[in-house]
Write a protein that holds these residues in place. Structure first.
Motif, PDB file in Angstrom:
ATOM      1  N   LEU A 162     -48.806 -38.717 -98.460  1.00 61.33           N
ATOM      2  CA  LEU A 162     -49.167 -37.700 -97.466  1.00 61.33           C
ATOM      3  C   LEU A 162     -50.573 -37.151 -97.714  1.00 61.33           C
ATOM      4  O   LEU A 162     -51.329 -36.903 -96.778  1.00 61.33           O
ATOM      5  CB  LEU A 162     -48.155 -36.559 -97.484  1.00 61.33           C
ATOM      6  CG  LEU A 162     -46.831 -36.861 -96.801  1.00 61.33           C
ATOM      7  CD1 LEU A 162     -45.824 -35.772 -97.091  1.00 61.33           C
ATOM      8  CD2 LEU A 162     -47.017 -37.021 -95.298  1.00 61.33           C
ATOM      9  N   ALA A 163     -50.907 -36.974 -98.988  1.00 61.08           N
ATOM     10  CA  ALA A 163     -52.213 -36.409 -99.317  1.00 61.08           C
ATOM     11  C   ALA A 163     -53.330 -37.355 -98.892  1.00 61.08           C
ATOM     12  O   ALA A 163     -54.368 -36.920 -98.388  1.00 61.08           O
ATOM     13  CB  ALA A 163     -52.309 -36.125-100.819  1.00 61.08           C
ATOM     14  N   PHE A 191     -35.916 -40.201 -99.984  1.00 63.54           N
ATOM     15  CA  PHE A 191     -36.016 -39.592-101.307  1.00 63.54           C
ATOM     16  C   PHE A 191     -37.431 -39.752-101.864  1.00 63.54           C
ATOM     17  O   PHE A 191     -38.027 -38.803-102.381  1.00 63.54           O
ATOM     18  CB  PHE A 191     -34.984 -40.248-102.239  1.00 63.54           C
ATOM     19  CG  PHE A 191     -34.955 -39.652-103.600  1.00 63.54           C
ATOM     20  CD1 PHE A 191     -34.219 -38.507-103.859  1.00 63.54           C
ATOM     21  CD2 PHE A 191     -35.671 -40.230-104.639  1.00 63.54           C
ATOM     22  CE1 PHE A 191     -34.198 -37.954-105.128  1.00 63.54           C
ATOM     23  CE2 PHE A 191     -35.656 -39.683-105.905  1.00 63.54           C
ATOM     24  CZ  PHE A 191     -34.916 -38.533-106.148  1.00 63.54           C
ATOM     25  N   GLY A 239     -51.083 -37.972 -92.787  1.00 69.65           N
ATOM     26  CA  GLY A 239     -50.986 -36.668 -93.404  1.00 69.65           C
ATOM     27  C   GLY A 239     -49.742 -35.879 -93.082  1.00 69.65           C
ATOM     28  O   GLY A 239     -49.459 -34.867 -93.696  1.00 69.65           O
ATOM     29  N   LEU A 240     -49.006 -36.327 -92.071  1.00 68.36           N
ATOM     30  CA  LEU A 240     -47.844 -35.568 -91.657  1.00 68.36           C
ATOM     31  C   LEU A 240     -46.828 -36.579 -91.141  1.00 68.36           C
ATOM     32  O   LEU A 240     -47.171 -37.409 -90.309  1.00 68.36           O
ATOM     33  CB  LEU A 240     -48.250 -34.615 -90.532  1.00 68.36           C
ATOM     34  CG  LEU A 240     -47.322 -33.450 -90.203  1.00 68.36           C
ATOM     35  CD1 LEU A 240     -47.244 -32.519 -91.385  1.00 68.36           C
ATOM     36  CD2 LEU A 240     -47.846 -32.705 -88.987  1.00 68.36           C
ATOM     37  N   GLU A 268     -39.833 -37.361 -99.951  1.00 65.42           N
ATOM     38  CA  GLU A 268     -39.637 -35.916-100.087  1.00 65.42           C
ATOM     39  C   GLU A 268     -39.653 -35.439-101.537  1.00 65.42           C
ATOM     40  O   GLU A 268     -39.948 -34.281-101.803  1.00 65.42           O
ATOM     41  CB  GLU A 268     -38.305 -35.503 -99.438  1.00 65.42           C
ATOM     42  CG  GLU A 268     -38.186 -35.880 -97.971  1.00 65.42           C
ATOM     43  CD  GLU A 268     -39.101 -35.057 -97.080  1.00 65.42           C
ATOM     44  OE1 GLU A 268     -39.411 -33.916 -97.442  1.00 65.42           O
ATOM     45  OE2 GLU A 268     -39.522 -35.584 -96.023  1.00 65.42           O
ATOM     46  N   LYS A 269     -39.285 -36.312-102.459  1.00 70.45           N
ATOM     47  CA  LYS A 269     -39.022 -35.815-103.805  1.00 70.45           C
ATOM     48  C   LYS A 269     -39.961 -36.345-104.879  1.00 70.45           C
ATOM     49  O   LYS A 269     -39.909 -35.866-106.009  1.00 70.45           O
ATOM     50  CB  LYS A 269     -37.576 -36.183-104.216  1.00 70.45           C
ATOM     51  CG  LYS A 269     -36.503 -35.649-103.296  1.00 70.45           C
ATOM     52  CD  LYS A 269     -36.343 -34.157-103.467  1.00 70.45           C
ATOM     53  CE  LYS A 269     -35.349 -33.613-102.459  1.00 70.45           C
ATOM     54  NZ  LYS A 269     -35.334 -32.150-102.427  1.00 70.45           N
ATOM     55  N   THR A 270     -40.733 -37.356-104.600  1.00 74.02           N
ATOM     56  CA  THR A 270     -41.504 -37.946-105.690  1.00 74.02           C
ATOM     57  C   THR A 270     -42.995 -37.690-105.548  1.00 74.02           C
ATOM     58  O   THR A 270     -43.491 -37.362-104.475  1.00 74.02           O
ATOM     59  CB  THR A 270     -41.297 -39.477-105.767  1.00 74.02           C
ATOM     60  OG1 THR A 270     -41.895 -40.065-104.613  1.00 74.02           O
ATOM     61  CG2 THR A 270     -39.826 -39.833-105.822  1.00 74.02           C
ATOM     62  N   THR A 271     -43.686 -37.867-106.664  1.00 71.58           N
ATOM     63  CA  THR A 271     -45.140 -37.710-106.652  1.00 71.58           C
ATOM     64  C   THR A 271     -45.767 -38.788-105.772  1.00 71.58           C
ATOM     65  O   THR A 271     -46.768 -38.554-105.114  1.00 71.58           O
ATOM     66  CB  THR A 271     -45.714 -37.830-108.077  1.00 71.58           C
ATOM     67  OG1 THR A 271     -45.255 -39.049-108.645  1.00 71.58           O
ATOM     68  CG2 THR A 271     -45.254 -36.691-108.937  1.00 71.58           C
ATOM     69  N   ARG A 329     -45.710 -37.675-102.183  1.00 73.01           N
ATOM     70  CA  ARG A 329     -46.675 -36.629-101.874  1.00 73.01           C
ATOM     71  C   ARG A 329     -48.093 -37.183-101.884  1.00 73.01           C
ATOM     72  O   ARG A 329     -48.951 -36.742-101.126  1.00 73.01           O
ATOM     73  CB  ARG A 329     -46.548 -35.471-102.864  1.00 73.01           C
ATOM     74  CG  ARG A 329     -47.010 -34.200-102.206  1.00 73.01           C
ATOM     75  CD  ARG A 329     -46.745 -32.978-103.012  1.00 73.01           C
ATOM     76  NE  ARG A 329     -45.367 -32.543-102.999  1.00 73.01           N
ATOM     77  CZ  ARG A 329     -44.939 -31.547-103.771  1.00 73.01           C
ATOM     78  NH1 ARG A 329     -45.757 -30.937-104.578  1.00 73.01           N
ATOM     79  NH2 ARG A 329     -43.686 -31.180-103.722  1.00 73.01           N
ATOM     80  N   ASN A 385     -33.091 -23.733-101.822  1.00 78.59           N
ATOM     81  CA  ASN A 385     -32.859 -23.776-100.381  1.00 78.59           C
ATOM     82  C   ASN A 385     -32.835 -25.231 -99.941  1.00 78.59           C
ATOM     83  O   ASN A 385     -33.825 -25.790 -99.521  1.00 78.59           O
ATOM     84  CB  ASN A 385     -33.922 -22.985 -99.613  1.00 78.59           C
ATOM     85  CG  ASN A 385     -35.315 -23.390-100.033  1.00 78.59           C
ATOM     86  OD1 ASN A 385     -35.481 -24.115-101.016  1.00 78.59           O
ATOM     87  ND2 ASN A 385     -36.310 -22.962 -99.292  1.00 78.59           N
ATOM     88  N   ARG A 438     -41.833 -25.885 -89.606  1.00 77.13           N
ATOM     89  CA  ARG A 438     -42.860 -26.671 -90.279  1.00 77.13           C
ATOM     90  C   ARG A 438     -43.096 -28.014 -89.586  1.00 77.13           C
ATOM     91  O   ARG A 438     -44.114 -28.645 -89.777  1.00 77.13           O
ATOM     92  CB  ARG A 438     -42.451 -26.955 -91.736  1.00 77.13           C
ATOM     93  CG  ARG A 438     -42.732 -25.809 -92.659  1.00 77.13           C
ATOM     94  CD  ARG A 438     -43.005 -26.312 -94.051  1.00 77.13           C
ATOM     95  NE  ARG A 438     -44.260 -27.055 -94.122  1.00 77.13           N
ATOM     96  CZ  ARG A 438     -44.599 -27.819 -95.148  1.00 77.13           C
ATOM     97  NH1 ARG A 438     -43.792 -27.961 -96.154  1.00 77.13           N
ATOM     98  NH2 ARG A 438     -45.754 -28.441 -95.157  1.00 77.13           N
TER      99      ARG A 438
END
Lengths: 508, 334
Positions: B196-197, B184, B267-268, B187-190, B193, B5, B15
């Motif tokens: 954000l964490a 990129f 975080g967001l 949204e797509k890499t460790t 993420r 998707n 979201r």
């Protein structure tokens, strides 16, 4: 004697769930009254009703001879009820005098603070408690104990009739505790009552007159401290019969299906210390076994878990992993060595609230999902789908933010997070706290299955049934030290309670 | 490789309710401009709007990464001023030297920030405030408080003044490329993420073995690099290193990030919504200029700032309404 405080048949429910039901508490003038109970027994809720933070749903409160309807902490203070919180609500950067006199400073011409007079008065107030310190120095330059005493002095100078102390000794050392006890005794002599909340039972025998026990939102009994024993208090907190507990040491109720033939040693801790809260901790964990850590709140169980997982640095001792000498100095190293750590504080140390179920589930797995710097999305979805199905996680879809899930389902996601790294060692700190009964059983089943698959589990739980039925061995801790180890067969709730009561006895 | 998707608008909006406001406002403002002013949709207006705002876009995106970790970078404006001077000095050697030079200087300041925050444990607000003052002073020192003219003979000015393939200015192409790369990364890499964490749960991130320090260093180096790039574009577009520019840019960048729905607590966050936020702020000025051009009302530059502030407030209010409405619904259903 006329009671200072009478709380009768207090009820309180949160969102339809009963927190207190039919609670009664009576305190006489000049009495030091202890309030004890396990986590979640309702102590804090009761105090918050007394101090006007919460409103009661039913029941009556009579304070100082009049029916009272205190609806805010300020009203409680004005009525003569002062609370000394664990987290002191003073201003550490301002002077001792300012903290003692704040809001009640002596004035010149009604506007200017008369500092000379203020310092003099605060010195006088503190002197009554045997404290002689420089009142011009910032409060924060003194120890926690002094700060606590200043808070008490302030409360009493404002004509408090009842002082509530919530775990006042949890951050004090032995000599500071002595000073505090001196002050508590002074309060008693001055006719001020004290409601003393503590999980250190030995203290109660030193300074309290009576003790009220709470369990599951009810007050179960109220005794003269001189006529009771630690064993009885623990039995009453846990809802067991003291006579049974006393005899139970001789009986052997162990599980029948003991997992014999244990596998290789996964983890060995020798003389591990990380500070005052964990001292000389030893343990061995083998494949396919569950080792429980027993003890009351603050016994050092969580500290042991953090030491094993590389969160806190070891000041002494060593931890050997699968026979090799590699030291796990960080959680990242522990995870790479096949360790998972389900933390006790799900909100602060577990979930990332705004992230989705998918993202939360794969966070610990990220290093292994990398494909040329990118996240392998296909593999990620496959893993997440597998665990949502396998653990029965109830979520609209994997993109739902985790904060929208129920506690039990959040916990399952966190469990899945660690199962997904295919761990050898799982450290589970209160894995079923705050989840409903159904989810609790499911989580226990998940733990059982992974142990059957060869995972070694370190289990911390305040629920006796859980640790007794789950663990192959229980290491019982008290004040950061191991006091005994129970081995199956021979693990029974009664044996565990006895071990705890015994440690309480020795700790004094 | 395409996701199953790839993009589902409804899922994106559900979201990211906090990002809805900025898109609605942006579309509304564009429609308003197209209907009211004749030349609003002209190629000239669009390219000059994008060209001028490319600096703010890139700084805002760098800022967005910092804010997503729960940090802040107040030094970006001063660093851009400093690096514009560096770029001007290096311009005789051509863009091959001046552009990397400016970016490297920006990364240098980012490294100072990262070191103070990660190793010395100074709170980001204070650490980057110090760098902000240092960079501002440094820019004045190396330039003698004068604008430093670029070498007009070199190819350096092409970046800010000439169009790639006769369509879009080079600066926009460059910024667009970097923005896509950073989208990129997020949204797509460790790495994305992890960023954000960290903002969502710093303690949890450490306990999950995430490389918290490395990701924190990355965001400050990135923010410095973005400021460096903005400095180079500034020098190239205006033909001079500008030691006195950049004042308040950090606040504009923070505004763009916040309008885009990124939480100041971290975080967001979203790269695309931040770009939209930066464009929105630029567009307000653009429209006010058009309004002045019509001659019926005339707003002074000062009034323009007031109006921009009011507009910003309205968008944030709208954003809070959308988000609150959504959480109320969640509470009701759970």
């Amino acid at each position: 004697m006329a009671e200072l405080l009478q709380m009768r048949d207090i009820d309180k429910a949160f969102a339809g769930v009963s927190a207190l039901s039919g609670v009664s508490l009576e305190i006489t003038p000049g009495e030091v009254h202890a309030l004890i109970g396990q986590n979640g027994a309702g102590k804090s809720t009761l105090i918050k009703i007394l101090t006007g933070v919460y409103r009661r749903d039913g029941g009556t409160v009579v304070f100082n001879g009049t029916e009272s309807n205190i609806s805010s902490p300020r009203e409680a203070q004005d009525a003569g009820i002062a609370t000394i919180y664990q987290e002191l609500n003073l201003v550490p950067l301002r002077s001792v005098t300012e903290n003692v006199m704040m809001g009640y400073e002596p004035k010149r011409l009604g506007v200017f603070v008369n500092w000379k007079e203020a310092h003099k008065r605060s010195r006088e107030i503190l002197a009554r408690f045997g404290i002689d310190i420089d009142v011009r120095a910032p409060l924060g330059s003194y120890s926690t104990a002094i700060q606590q005493l200043v808070a008490i002095a302030r409360a009493v100078s404002l004509n408090a009739r009842l002082v509530i102390m919530d775990e006042p000794t949890s951050s004090l050392d032995a000599s500071e505790v002595e000073v505090l006890f001196g002050v508590v005794k002074g309060l008693r002599e001055a006719g001020v009552s004290v409601l003393y909340v503590s999980h250190f039972l030995d203290e109660l025998f030193e300074i309290c007159d009576r003790v009220t026990t709470m369990r599951d939102g009810r007050t179960v009994d109220c005794r003269q401290i001189a006529e009771t024993s630690k064993l009885e208090l623990i039995a009453s907190m846990l809802g067991r019969d003291a006579a049974d507990i006393a005899q139970a040491g001789m009986t052997e109720f162990g599980r029948d299906e003991i997992s014999e033939a244990k596998g290789e040693i996964l983890l060995q801790a020798d003389g591990v210390s990380t500070g005052p809260r964990l001292n000389g901790f030893d343990m061995t964990l083998r494949r396919g076994e569950i080792v429980g850590l027993g003890g009351l709140l603050g016994a050092g169980r969580t500290e042991a878990a953090r030491a094993i997982f590389g969160v806190d640095a070891l000041t002494e001792g060593q931890i050997t992993v699968k026979g090799s000498d590699t030291k796990l100095k960080t959680p990242a190293a522990a995870i790479a060595a096949g360790f998972g750590f389900l933390t006790e504080d799900r909100k602060a140390e577990g979930i990332i609230p705004d992230m989705s179920v998918r993202e939360n589930l794969t966070l610990a797995l990220l290093p292994r999902l990398r494909k040329g710097g990118q996240i392998d999305r296909a593999k990620e979805r496959e893993i997440v789908e597998h665990y949502i199905k396998a653990l029965g996680i109830k979520t609209a879809n994997m993109e739902q933010p985790i904060r929208e899930l129920s506690g039990g389902n959040q916990q399952k996601v966190l469990l899945a997070r660690w199962l997904a790294i295919e761990p050898d060692v799982l450290i589970l700190d209160e894995p079923t706290r705050g989840v409903d009964v159904g989810a609790k059983r499911e989580i226990q089943a998940i733990i059982r299955d992974s142990v059957a698959n060869g995972v070694g589990v370190v289990l911390i739980s305040s629920e006796f049934e859980e640790i007794v039925e789950g663990a192959d061995r229980i290491i019982v801790l008290n004040e950061g030290r191991i006091v005994t180890e129970l081995t199956n067969p021979g693990i029974t709730e009664e044996a565990l309670v006895r071990a705890l009561a015994h440690t309480e006895g020795q700790a004094a | 490789m395409l996701d199953a998707n790839a993009f589902d608008l409804r899922q994106y909006l559900s979201r990211n309710p906090q990002s809805v406001a900025v898109w609605v406002a942006l579309v509304a403002l564009i429609l308003f401009g197209l209907l009211r002013y004749d030349n609003f949709g002209s190629a000239y207006n669009i390219t000059s709007l994008l060209n001028y705002n490319s600096m703010f876009i890139i700084i805002s995106v760098g800022m967005c990464f910092v804010i997503m970790t729960g940090g802040i970078d107040l030094s970006v404006g001063s660093v851009a001023a400093f690096t514009s001077v560096i770029a001007a000095y290096l311009s005789p050697y051509g863009i091959e030297v001046a552009l990397p030079g400016a970016i490297l200087a920006g990364i240098g300041f980012g490294a100072i920030n990262a070191f103070s925050i990660i190793v010395l444990r100074i709170p980001p607000f204070i650490a980057t405030l110090a760098t902000m003052l240092g960079a501002k002073g440094g820019a004045l020192v190396i330039s003698g408080a004068q604008t430093i003219s670029v070498d007009w003979g070199s190819n350096f000015t092409k970046m800010g003044m000439e169009k790639a393939f006769n369509i879009l200015p080079w600066s926009i192409v460059l910024v667009g490329f970097v923005v896509i790369m950073l989208w990129f990364v997020l949204e797509k890499t460790t790495l994305g993420r992890t960023v954000l964490a960290i903002g969502g749960g710093p303690d949890a991130s450490v306990l999950m073995g995430l490389k918290v320090n490395r990701a924190t260093a990355f965001v400050y180096l990135l923010s410095g690099a973005c400021a460096g790039l903005a400095g180079a574009i500034l020098a190239s577009g205006f033909g001079a290193g500008q030691p006195l520019e950049g004042i308040g840019w950090e606040l504009s960048a923070i505004a763009s990030v916040v309008v885009g729905g990124t939480l100041l607590t971290g975080g967001l966050g979203s790269v695309t919504a931040t770009v939209a936020g930066a464009l929105l702020l630029g567009l307000v000025f653009n429209i006010l200029n058009f309004e002045n051009g019509r001659g019926t009302i005339s707003f002074s530059a000062y009034w323009q700032m007031v109006i921009r502030g009011v507009f910003l407030f309205a968008v944030i209010l709208f954003q809070a309404r959308v988000t609150a409405g959504r959480s109320a619904r969640i509470k009701a259903t759970s």
